[in-house]
Design an enzyme around this catalytic site. Structure first.
Site, PDB file in Angstrom:
ATOM      1  N   GLY A 226       0.863  -1.183   0.000  1.00 17.39           N
ATOM      2  CA  GLY A 226       0.000   0.000   0.000  1.00 17.39           C
ATOM      3  C   GLY A 226       0.889   1.219   0.000  1.00 17.39           C
TER       4      GLY A 226
ATOM      5  N   CYS B 108       2.849   5.501  -2.859  1.00 19.09           N
ATOM      6  CA  CYS B 108       3.624   5.381  -4.106  1.00 19.09           C
ATOM      7  C   CYS B 108       3.282   4.158  -4.944  1.00 19.09           C
ATOM      8  CB  CYS B 108       5.117   5.375  -3.785  1.00 19.09           C
ATOM      9  SG  CYS B 108       5.696   6.954  -3.182  1.00 19.09           S
TER      10      CYS B 108
ATOM     11  N   LYS C 273      -0.406   3.807  -6.602  1.00 16.71           N
ATOM     12  CA  LYS C 273      -0.772   4.836  -7.592  1.00 16.71           C
ATOM     13  C   LYS C 273       0.231   4.877  -8.742  1.00 16.71           C
ATOM     14  CE  LYS C 273       1.717   8.897  -6.294  1.00 16.71           C
ATOM     15  NZ  LYS C 273       2.719   9.411  -7.170  1.00 16.71           N
TER      16      LYS C 273
HETATM   17  C1  UDX Z   1       8.289   2.822  -2.078  1.00 14.98           C
HETATM   18  C2  UDX Z   1       9.653   2.480  -2.686  1.00 14.98           C
HETATM   19  O1  UDX Z   1      10.280   1.448  -1.919  1.00 14.98           O
HETATM   20  C3  UDX Z   1      10.524   3.722  -2.734  1.00 14.98           C
HETATM   21  O2  UDX Z   1      11.776   3.418  -3.345  1.00 14.98           O
HETATM   22  C4  UDX Z   1       9.790   4.792  -3.529  1.00 14.98           C
HETATM   23  O3  UDX Z   1      10.565   5.975  -3.598  1.00 14.98           O
HETATM   24  C5  UDX Z   1       8.434   5.076  -2.905  1.00 14.98           C
HETATM   25  O4  UDX Z   1       7.687   3.864  -2.812  1.00 14.98           O
HETATM   26  P1  UDX Z   1       7.375   3.165   0.396  1.00 14.98           P
HETATM   27  O5  UDX Z   1       6.050   3.475  -0.199  1.00 14.98           O
HETATM   28  O6  UDX Z   1       7.883   4.004   1.505  1.00 14.98           O
HETATM   29  O7  UDX Z   1       8.503   3.208  -0.721  1.00 14.98           O
HETATM   30  O8  UDX Z   1       7.271   1.679   0.944  1.00 14.98           O
HETATM   31  P2  UDX Z   1       7.995   0.275   0.745  1.00 14.98           P
HETATM   32  O9  UDX Z   1       8.949   0.025   1.836  1.00 14.98           O
HETATM   33  O10 UDX Z   1       8.458   0.105  -0.633  1.00 14.98           O
HETATM   34  O11 UDX Z   1       6.740  -0.689   1.006  1.00 14.98           O
HETATM   35  C6  UDX Z   1       5.581  -0.598   0.178  1.00 14.98           C
HETATM   36  C7  UDX Z   1       4.535  -1.574   0.620  1.00 14.98           C
HETATM   37  O12 UDX Z   1       4.911  -2.891   0.276  1.00 14.98           O
HETATM   38  C8  UDX Z   1       4.241  -1.600   2.118  1.00 14.98           C
HETATM   39  O13 UDX Z   1       2.834  -1.647   2.302  1.00 14.98           O
HETATM   40  C9  UDX Z   1       4.903  -2.864   2.594  1.00 14.98           C
HETATM   41  O14 UDX Z   1       4.276  -3.403   3.715  1.00 14.98           O
HETATM   42  C10 UDX Z   1       4.729  -3.756   1.370  1.00 14.98           C
HETATM   43  N1  UDX Z   1       5.721  -4.840   1.267  1.00 14.98           N
HETATM   44  C11 UDX Z   1       7.047  -4.556   1.149  1.00 14.98           C
HETATM   45  C12 UDX Z   1       5.299  -6.156   1.249  1.00 14.98           C
HETATM   46  O15 UDX Z   1       4.091  -6.452   1.334  1.00 14.98           O
HETATM   47  N2  UDX Z   1       6.226  -7.157   1.116  1.00 14.98           N
HETATM   48  C13 UDX Z   1       7.557  -6.900   1.005  1.00 14.98           C
HETATM   49  O16 UDX Z   1       8.333  -7.859   0.881  1.00 14.98           O
HETATM   50  C14 UDX Z   1       7.984  -5.559   1.031  1.00 14.98           C
END
Ligand code: UDX
Length: 433
Positions: free
Chosen positions: A258, A261, A264
């Site tokens: 979710g 970033c 969307k």
């Molecule tokens: C992301 C990108 O990582 C970053 O490089 C970009 O600039 C912005 O979008 P962010 O939205 O902060 O960053 O979160 P991120 O750590 O990537 O996690 C995104 C989502 O994926 C979270 O809801 C997280 O719980 C989920 N996730 C992540 C998983 O479900 N499994 C995983 O193995 C890793």
């Protein structure tokens, strides 16, 4: 150097404070007077580890200020654009209203020859279009995407794993030199720096986020298969992750991704590719989105099925509201979505999150929010862990069993030790485990 940062949300507030911490003189501009007042008092409007500290240090040193008045950005040599590009209300594409407004409001004030640097995530082709607005006004334009992760935003800004400069036009070499001067202390540490055209720089950002989203949905698709075969997706991820070509990161199955970033960005990329007549090239991103959204409903179904009768009136503790730990961001949060869906089915949902209670309460006042983790757990007939906060991962299964009415736990992030929880008398269910 004298810098301005237009837009003081997640990206801009962190960028402004981080650039001040590197020794630049920075003014952050935002149209939201309340946000400017909060930032000016040294408080971050968002929960982000380390941000309050660099914010206060910047204000104390006099290097950092915030204003609602674009005239205060007039003397800056470089103007960073860090406004949001949310999903459009009427479709999947990105809403560029704020980017266009920021540039439009800045131009009358900016000094001729100064460099406008886009950091916002935009559909490919946007920078070229904006160059047509910025250059006739005597300014220059570069696109310098941001890759910061929430929860690590400060660290990712002052010590990024790479810098990408998208440049174009006759002044491209000057633009590169200006950005090198801004990031001199980062480049001294041999940080990789890639100079590209505008389109490539724009695509780097959405391609990176699409790849990460695909990785998560891939492992969640494997979780769906594991669920019907009795396999354990966590062990599967460990085993394939040892292959360095695959890697273990972003292979955690659960309720999915979710945030502001990933969701969307994959939708906006799909919409832009369709506009370009290349929809089929990224058609798989629709499935990535669908797999991801299915996992939320899967957890809801597991909770519902655990009761003999209807879930109506049953007390369910939902642990987590933020889309990920170390954040109070609930944008497109799977955790909050699970709580809302269960509530919609009539369950007596009690939610708790260490940081996101206020943001969640504003968006969903109909939910019940516990004042403490213990209160959320007390008399619960089912417990769902949906954000992997440290305090949830470290819950003691035996002590927790004493609080609840029925020891049934759903591990929506696959972060609990199934054996330990089962040994303490719990019925444990993970996601694809
Ligand atoms: C992301 C990108 O990582 C970053 O490089 C970009 O600039 C912005 O979008 P962010 O939205 O902060 O960053 O979160 P991120 O750590 O990537 O996690 C995104 C989502 O994926 C979270 O809801 C997280 O719980 C989920 N996730 C992540 C998983 O479900 N499994 C995983 O193995 C890793």
């Amino acid at each position: 150097m004298q810098l301005s940062v237009i837009g003081c949300g997640y990206l801009g507030a962190v960028h402004a404070a981080a650039m001040a911490s590197l020794g630049h003189t920075v003014v952050g501009i935002d149209v939201d007077a309340a946000k400017v007042a909060t930032l000016s008092s040294g408080k971050a409007p968002i929960y982000e580890p380390g941000l309050n500290e660099i914010l206060q240090a910047g204000l104390d040193s006099g290097n950092l200020s915030f204003s609602t008045d674009y005239a205060d950005a007039a003397s800056a040599e470089v103007h960073f654009i860090g406004v949001g590009t949310p999903q459009r209300k009427d479709g999947a594409g990105a809403d560029l209203t704020y980017v266009d407004a920021a540039i439009g409001d800045l131009l009358p004030h900016a000094t001729a020859g100064s460099l406008v640097v886009g950091k916002s995530t935009v559909p490919v082709g946007t920078a070229e279009r904006l160059a047509g607005v910025v250059r006739p006004a005597g300014l220059r334009l570069a696109w310098n995407p941001e890759f910061l992760r929430e929860g690590f935003a400060v660290q990712d800004t002052v010590a990024p794993d790479r810098l990408v400069y998208g440049v174009g036009g006759d002044a491209a070499d000057d633009d590169v030199a200006t950005l090198d001067a801004v990031y001199a202390s980062i480049l001294e540490r041999d940080t990789p720096r890639l100079v590209t055209d505008y389109a490539t720089a724009e695509l780097v950002k959405v391609a990176a986020n699409s790849f990460l989203a695909t990785k998560i949905s891939f492992i969640n698709a494997m979780a769906e298969i594991a669920e019907v075969t009795g396999a354990d997706v966590t062990q599967l991820a460990d085993a394939i992750g040892h292959d360095v070509r695959i890697g273990r990161k972003f292979l955690n199955a659960g309720v999915g991704f979710g945030g502001g970033c990933l969701p969307k960005d994959i939708r906006a990329f799909t919409a832009r590719a369709e506009e370009l007549g290349r929809g089929e090239s990224v058609a798989f991103l629709k499935q990535v989105d669908e797999i991801n959204l299915r996992r939320r409903q899967r957890l809801v179904d597991l909770v519902v099925d655990s009761f003999d009768g209807p879930v109506f009136g049953r007390r369910v503790a939902v642990l987590g509201l933020a889309f990920k730990p170390d954040s109070d961001d609930i944008r497109d949060s799977p955790a909050l979505d699970v709580a809302v869906r269960l509530k919609g089915l009539g369950a007596e949902v009690v939610s708790y999150d260490p940081q996101a209670m206020e943001t969640a309460r504003r968006a969903h006042p109909q939910l019940t929010y516990a004042d403490s983790l213990e209160e959320a757990l007390t008399d619960a007939e089912a417990v769902a862990v949906v954000t992997e906060w440290k305090q949830f991962k470290e819950l003691d299964p035996a002590a927790t069993a004493e609080l609840v009415a029925r020891p049934v736990v759903f591990d929506g992030r696959n972060v609990l030790d199934p054996a330990a929880w089962r040994q303490a008398g719990w019925t444990y269910t993970g996601m694809g485990r």
